[in-house]
Motif scaffolding. Structure first.
Motif, PDB file in Angstrom:
ATOM      1  N   ALA A 226       3.698   8.475  -2.475  1.00  0.00           N
ATOM      2  CA  ALA A 226       4.291   7.336  -3.181  1.00  0.00           C
ATOM      3  C   ALA A 226       4.144   6.046  -2.373  1.00  0.00           C
ATOM      4  O   ALA A 226       3.876   4.971  -2.925  1.00  0.00           O
ATOM      5  CB  ALA A 226       5.762   7.616  -3.483  1.00  0.00           C
ATOM      6  N   VAL A 227       4.313   6.157  -1.053  1.00  0.00           N
ATOM      7  CA  VAL A 227       4.128   4.988  -0.183  1.00  0.00           C
ATOM      8  C   VAL A 227       2.691   4.486  -0.252  1.00  0.00           C
ATOM      9  O   VAL A 227       2.438   3.270  -0.345  1.00  0.00           O
ATOM     10  CB  VAL A 227       4.510   5.350   1.268  1.00  0.00           C
ATOM     11  N   LEU A 228       1.727   5.397  -0.229  1.00  0.00           N
ATOM     12  CA  LEU A 228       0.320   5.002  -0.274  1.00  0.00           C
ATOM     13  C   LEU A 228      -0.022   4.344  -1.606  1.00  0.00           C
ATOM     14  O   LEU A 228      -0.772   3.354  -1.648  1.00  0.00           O
ATOM     15  CB  LEU A 228      -0.569   6.228  -0.047  1.00  0.00           C
ATOM     16  N   LEU A 229       0.517   4.874  -2.703  1.00  0.00           N
ATOM     17  CA  LEU A 229       0.279   4.263  -4.007  1.00  0.00           C
ATOM     18  C   LEU A 229       0.885   2.867  -4.079  1.00  0.00           C
ATOM     19  O   LEU A 229       0.252   1.915  -4.564  1.00  0.00           O
ATOM     20  CB  LEU A 229       0.854   5.149  -5.111  1.00  0.00           C
ATOM     21  N   ALA A 230       2.115   2.748  -3.610  1.00  0.00           N
ATOM     22  CA  ALA A 230       2.780   1.442  -3.630  1.00  0.00           C
ATOM     23  C   ALA A 230       2.034   0.431  -2.767  1.00  0.00           C
ATOM     24  O   ALA A 230       1.898  -0.748  -3.149  1.00  0.00           O
ATOM     25  CB  ALA A 230       4.225   1.589  -3.153  1.00  0.00           C
ATOM     26  N   ALA A 231       1.524   0.870  -1.625  1.00  0.00           N
ATOM     27  CA  ALA A 231       0.790  -0.038  -0.738  1.00  0.00           C
ATOM     28  C   ALA A 231      -0.488  -0.525  -1.400  1.00  0.00           C
ATOM     29  O   ALA A 231      -0.842  -1.718  -1.307  1.00  0.00           O
ATOM     30  CB  ALA A 231       0.470   0.678   0.570  1.00  0.00           C
ATOM     31  N   ALA A 232      -1.199   0.380  -2.088  1.00  0.00           N
ATOM     32  CA  ALA A 232      -2.433  -0.034  -2.765  1.00  0.00           C
ATOM     33  C   ALA A 232      -2.143  -1.035  -3.875  1.00  0.00           C
ATOM     34  O   ALA A 232      -2.861  -2.037  -4.026  1.00  0.00           O
ATOM     35  CB  ALA A 232      -3.139   1.206  -3.324  1.00  0.00           C
ATOM     36  N   LEU A 233      -1.090  -0.794  -4.650  1.00  0.00           N
ATOM     37  CA  LEU A 233      -0.743  -1.705  -5.740  1.00  0.00           C
ATOM     38  C   LEU A 233      -0.295  -3.057  -5.215  1.00  0.00           C
ATOM     39  O   LEU A 233      -0.681  -4.110  -5.753  1.00  0.00           O
ATOM     40  CB  LEU A 233       0.341  -1.072  -6.611  1.00  0.00           C
ATOM     41  N   CYS A 234       0.514  -3.042  -4.153  1.00  0.00           N
ATOM     42  CA  CYS A 234       0.977  -4.319  -3.575  1.00  0.00           C
ATOM     43  C   CYS A 234      -0.191  -5.114  -2.995  1.00  0.00           C
ATOM     44  O   CYS A 234      -0.269  -6.341  -3.155  1.00  0.00           O
ATOM     45  CB  CYS A 234       2.013  -4.049  -2.491  1.00  0.00           C
ATOM     46  N   ALA A 235      -1.106  -4.423  -2.312  1.00  0.00           N
ATOM     47  CA  ALA A 235      -2.267  -5.111  -1.735  1.00  0.00           C
ATOM     48  C   ALA A 235      -3.146  -5.704  -2.826  1.00  0.00           C
ATOM     49  O   ALA A 235      -3.722  -6.786  -2.667  1.00  0.00           O
ATOM     50  CB  ALA A 235      -3.067  -4.142  -0.867  1.00  0.00           C
ATOM     51  N   ARG A 236      -3.244  -5.006  -3.953  1.00  0.00           N
ATOM     52  CA  ARG A 236      -4.035  -5.539  -5.065  1.00  0.00           C
ATOM     53  C   ARG A 236      -3.364  -6.758  -5.672  1.00  0.00           C
ATOM     54  O   ARG A 236      -4.025  -7.773  -5.971  1.00  0.00           O
ATOM     55  CB  ARG A 236      -4.208  -4.449  -6.140  1.00  0.00           C
ATOM     56  N   ILE A 237      -2.060  -6.697  -5.852  1.00  0.00           N
ATOM     57  CA  ILE A 237      -1.329  -7.840  -6.436  1.00  0.00           C
ATOM     58  C   ILE A 237      -1.460  -9.068  -5.546  1.00  0.00           C
ATOM     59  O   ILE A 237      -1.624 -10.204  -6.022  1.00  0.00           O
ATOM     60  CB  ILE A 237       0.151  -7.461  -6.646  1.00  0.00           C
ATOM     61  N   LYS A 238      -1.408  -8.857  -4.229  1.00  0.00           N
ATOM     62  CA  LYS A 238      -1.507  -9.978  -3.294  1.00  0.00           C
ATOM     63  C   LYS A 238      -2.940 -10.456  -3.108  1.00  0.00           C
ATOM     64  O   LYS A 238      -3.179 -11.444  -2.406  1.00  0.00           O
ATOM     65  CB  LYS A 238      -0.934  -9.573  -1.937  1.00  0.00           C
ATOM     66  N   GLY A 239      -3.877  -9.753  -3.674  1.00  0.00           N
ATOM     67  CA  GLY A 239      -5.274 -10.143  -3.529  1.00  0.00           C
ATOM     68  C   GLY A 239      -5.896  -9.681  -2.228  1.00  0.00           C
ATOM     69  O   GLY A 239      -7.010 -10.104  -1.885  1.00  0.00           O
ATOM     70  N   GLU A 240      -5.210  -8.813  -1.487  1.00  0.00           N
ATOM     71  CA  GLU A 240      -5.731  -8.331  -0.219  1.00  0.00           C
ATOM     72  C   GLU A 240      -6.693  -7.157  -0.399  1.00  0.00           C
ATOM     73  O   GLU A 240      -7.365  -6.747   0.552  1.00  0.00           O
ATOM     74  CB  GLU A 240      -4.570  -7.893   0.689  1.00  0.00           C
ATOM     75  N   LEU A 241      -6.739  -6.601  -1.593  1.00  0.00           N
ATOM     76  CA  LEU A 241      -7.577  -5.443  -1.876  1.00  0.00           C
ATOM     77  C   LEU A 241      -8.299  -5.681  -3.195  1.00  0.00           C
ATOM     78  O   LEU A 241      -7.682  -6.095  -4.183  1.00  0.00           O
ATOM     79  CB  LEU A 241      -6.701  -4.178  -1.968  1.00  0.00           C
ATOM     80  N   SER A 242      -9.596  -5.435  -3.211  1.00  0.00           N
ATOM     81  CA  SER A 242     -10.363  -5.628  -4.442  1.00  0.00           C
ATOM     82  C   SER A 242      -9.951  -4.592  -5.476  1.00  0.00           C
ATOM     83  O   SER A 242      -9.377  -3.546  -5.161  1.00  0.00           O
ATOM     84  CB  SER A 242     -11.863  -5.499  -4.148  1.00  0.00           C
TER      85      SER A 242
END
Length: 479
Positions: free
Chosen positions: A181-197
């Motif tokens: 759950a932490v890994l999923l949340a981190a990926a979604l947050c990074a995408r929202i912030k534009g830090e992850l394509s």
């Protein structure tokens, strides 16, 4: 592969080799199988008879030991095989971090920090799931942290993350749900912030969900076939494990600190005291993690430290605050995930000392602390391996008393403690209901129904844990 990565690759391989060798030297490979190990090994005929396979257990460990356990009953061969596999798992668990962390020597130091803890060394040759959960989670987080870095990873990096999570989930699903759950949340947050394509975010989400589903599928199928469904199995597992719920005190945290000095399962933990000679290294974790987060932030890669720290917390919190008993092995995944962050902290401290020209002070101090830590861990390892060797011999002692009073296979045993390993050792079955052929009791009175039927109590002499008795019915006299 750059020259620095190749050098660290060799150092990592050396650390993993030393891990396995040290475990085999200190923990004798002839150590009898423990209670949980007997349950897993008895799935195979050479280690029979089968013992009850309860709801909390999974098929990960039986799959792990199948190549050896299915063809012979040699405990020595099984432990040597498991030690080699555990060393390989240590290598694979930290291998992705060589590409994620560019700082030299950090990854070998991380593997050494985890591999030097006596709990990891003790369970290296054990048929238990915790080390493999630790390495699966560590490898998965290493792959995903690399995926969040500036260099575009290949698709196989995400496949490796899914496989690592699948292995961890197959071994122990309840330890992977919250880190996932932490890994999923981190990926979604990074995408929202534009830090992850978008592509990387989708691949991360697919890797995490796919890995967990892959690992939990056998457990879910068995839940349906044996327990009537997933919820029914979860409920049954909760009853066996004592249930989980919020604790309004730090009592369980103290129990985990106390369990670092034993026993291997602190249940119950009443009266357990914290020995700071054994638990003192816990005090080094917070400052090293803080230094590691600071070092990662200075390098512009905060996720290198924050993501594994959050995943480690997700594993540890349920054990520290939601259970009323403790075992040192429960926190192995947390230690493994925190090790790269702590190693970053060590590297940051060394760089600061070099810039401040204080390396001549820090180096001897760090060396002394490392040697003291290793000495204390090896002392604990030798102590606990000796205790387990002596305590597990009690089952053979009880078997001899049972034989002396005519209890032989096929037979059924019941009792209040350790009935399963004693029954397995004696070639008997356990009795969930009905009248057994004998009782195995420790420090409790003979049940009223047995006393009324004339059953007799016989002490078991020479046991490591005192107070054992065997109760058998009166022998029939042939006219």
């Amino acid at each position: 592969m750059s020259s620095s990565v190749r050098v660290d690759h060799r150092w990592l391989a050396g650390v993993c080799t030393a891990f396995g060798a040290l475990s085999l030297v200190v923990v004798h490979p002839g150590l009898p199988l423990g209670w949980d190990e007997l349950v897993y090994a008895s799935r195979f005929a050479p280690f029979g008879p089968e013992t009850p396979f309860s709801a909390p257990r999974t098929r990960g460990v039986p799959a792990l030991i199948a190549p050896v356990a299915a063809v012979g009953d040699s405990v020595v061969l099984l432990r040597c095989y498991l030690t080699v596999v555990a060393s390989l798992a240590l290598y694979l668990g930290y291998l992705p971090w060589l590409r994620a962390i560019r700082r030299r020597r950090v990854v070998p130091v991380a593997a050494a920090l985890y591999g030097s803890v006596w709990i990891a060394l003790f369970y290296a040759g054990a048929a238990m799931p915790n080390h493999y959960v630790a390495m699966g989670l560590t490898g998965a987080v290493g792959c995903l942290v690399r995926g969040a870095g500036p260099d575009a990873p290949r698709a196989r990096t995400y496949v490796a993350a899914a496989v690592a999570l699948g292995v961890a989930t197959l071994m122990r699903p309840n330890d992977t749900v919250w880190p996932a759950a932490v890994l999923l949340a981190a990926a979604l947050c990074a995408r929202i912030k534009g830090e992850l394509s978008g592509t990387r975010a989708v691949r991360s989400v697919v890797a995490v969900t796919g890995g967990v589903v892959l690992g939990v599928l056998p457990w879910a199928v068995e839940a349906r076939l044996r327990f009537g469904g997933v919820l029914e199995r979860v409920h049954a597992a909760g009853e066996i494990q004592g249930g989980m719920g919020p604790r309004l005190s730090l009592g369980t945290l103290r129990q985990h600190a106390a369990a670092l000095d034993g026993p291997l399962l602190c249940r119950p933990c009443d009266g357990a005291t914290v020995e700071w000679s054994s638990a003192g290294w816990w005090l080094l974790i917070p400052p090293l993690i803080a230094l590691g987060v600071h070092a990662a932030r200075r390098d512009g890669r905060t996720a290198l430290a924050v993501l594994p720290t959050l995943a480690a917390a997700a594993v540890a919190v349920p054990y520290l605050f939601f259970m009323d008993y403790a075992a040192p092995r429960f926190l192995l995944p947390s230690y493994a995930l925190l090790a790269p962050v702590a190693a970053l902290g060590v590297g940051g401290a060394v760089r600061w000392a070099r810039r401040a020209r204080r390396l001549w002070v820090l180096a001897p101090l760090a060396g002394a602390v490392a040697l003291l830590h290793l000495a204390l861990q090896l002392h604990q390892l030798e102590l606990h391996s000796g205790i387990q060797a002596a305590a597990r011999q009690d089952w053979q002692r009880m078997e001899r008393v049972l034989r002396a009073h005519g209890v032989r296979p096929p037979c059924v045993l019941a009792g209040n403690s350790s009935t399963i390993p004693v029954a397995h050792t004696a070639g008997c079955r356990t009795a969930p209901a009905g009248r057994p052929h004998a009782l195995v009791l420790r420090r409790i009175a003979l049940p009223a129904w047995a006393a009324g039927a004339g059953w007799q109590l016989h002490p078991v002499p020479g046991t490591y844990n005192p107070g054992w008795h065997v109760a058998v019915p009166p022998r029939r006299v042939t006219p």
